[in-house]
Design a protein around this motif. Structure first.
Motif, mmCIF file in Angstrom:
data_model
loop_
_atom_site.group_PDB
_atom_site.id
_atom_site.type_symbol
_atom_site.label_atom_id
_atom_site.label_comp_id
_atom_site.label_asym_id
_atom_site.label_seq_id
_atom_site.Cartn_x
_atom_site.Cartn_y
_atom_site.Cartn_z
ATOM 1 N N ASP A 1 15.379 -8.804 -39.122
ATOM 2 C CA ASP A 1 14.906 -8.072 -40.298
ATOM 3 C C ASP A 1 15.066 -6.556 -40.168
ATOM 4 O O ASP A 1 14.856 -5.813 -41.123
ATOM 5 N N LYS A 2 15.453 -6.081 -38.983
ATOM 6 C CA LYS A 2 15.645 -4.646 -38.735
ATOM 7 C C LYS A 2 17.120 -4.251 -38.612
ATOM 8 O O LYS A 2 17.445 -3.082 -38.460
ATOM 9 N N CYS A 3 18.036 -5.230 -38.642
ATOM 10 C CA CYS A 3 19.463 -4.942 -38.492
ATOM 11 C C CYS A 3 19.968 -4.176 -39.710
ATOM 12 O O CYS A 3 19.649 -4.502 -40.849
ATOM 13 N N ARG A 4 20.780 -3.132 -39.450
ATOM 14 C CA ARG A 4 21.287 -2.257 -40.506
ATOM 15 C C ARG A 4 22.795 -2.404 -40.652
ATOM 16 O O ARG A 4 23.525 -2.317 -39.669
ATOM 17 N N THR A 5 23.219 -2.604 -41.908
ATOM 18 C CA THR A 5 24.634 -2.673 -42.264
ATOM 19 C C THR A 5 24.889 -1.646 -43.352
ATOM 20 O O THR A 5 24.121 -1.558 -44.306
ATOM 21 N N ASP A 6 25.956 -0.873 -43.209
ATOM 22 C CA ASP A 6 26.389 0.024 -44.270
ATOM 23 C C ASP A 6 27.605 -0.598 -44.946
ATOM 24 O O ASP A 6 28.641 -0.800 -44.305
#
Length: 148
Positions: free
Chosen positions: A59-64
């Protein structure tokens, strides 16, 4: 696997926070909905991954979700700009026919990087989309990780 040099790029992006592979449709629609009428939708499509899913809670993984744009573009609120730094990248190009293949292809790339005794750099890793079929969801993708 091959190593290649990527030039610096200006990217317009929408950040998605959550499990990798989820929530990208809304971000993509927002980005391309803005870029399309301006004639910018033909830029390179790049998804940048900021976190190691083996270490970071899903739930904390970041994708741009990114689109290469001219450096002087001025996006609206909710769409940001960033610079993808130039440098050497190890990459493999694959045809993705099922979502489960993304993790497999990333693992294949990283296994080959280790085998080749390459040192990973701290620049972002990303997927470069050469083609994506909206109907079949098949994609022609280069998986890229920065190396020194």
């Amino acid at each position: 696997m091959k190593t290649e040099h990527f030039d610096q790029k200006t990217l317009a992006y929408v950040r998605v926070t959550g499990p990798y592979g989820e929530g990208y449709d809304v971000a993509t629609e927002k980005l391309y909905g803005w870029a399309g009428p301006l004639g910018l939708a033909k830029g390179e499509s790049i998804f940048i991954y900021h976190d190691n899913p083996e270490l970071t809670p899903a739930d904390k993984c970041r994708t741009d979700v990114c689109l290469a744009v001219p450096s002087d573009v001025n996006p609206p609120a909710g769409i940001e700009l960033q610079t993808l730094p130039s440098g050497q990248y190890a990459s493999i190009r694959k045809t993705v026919t099922e979502n489960s293949q993304y993790a497999l292809f990333w693992q294949q790339l990283m296994t080959q990087v280790v085998k080749a005794e390459l040192t990973v750099d701290n620049r972002p890793c990303f997927e470069l989309y050469h083609h994506y079929d909206m109907d079949s969801h098949h994609a022609d993708v280069s998986f890229c990780t920065s190396v020194k």
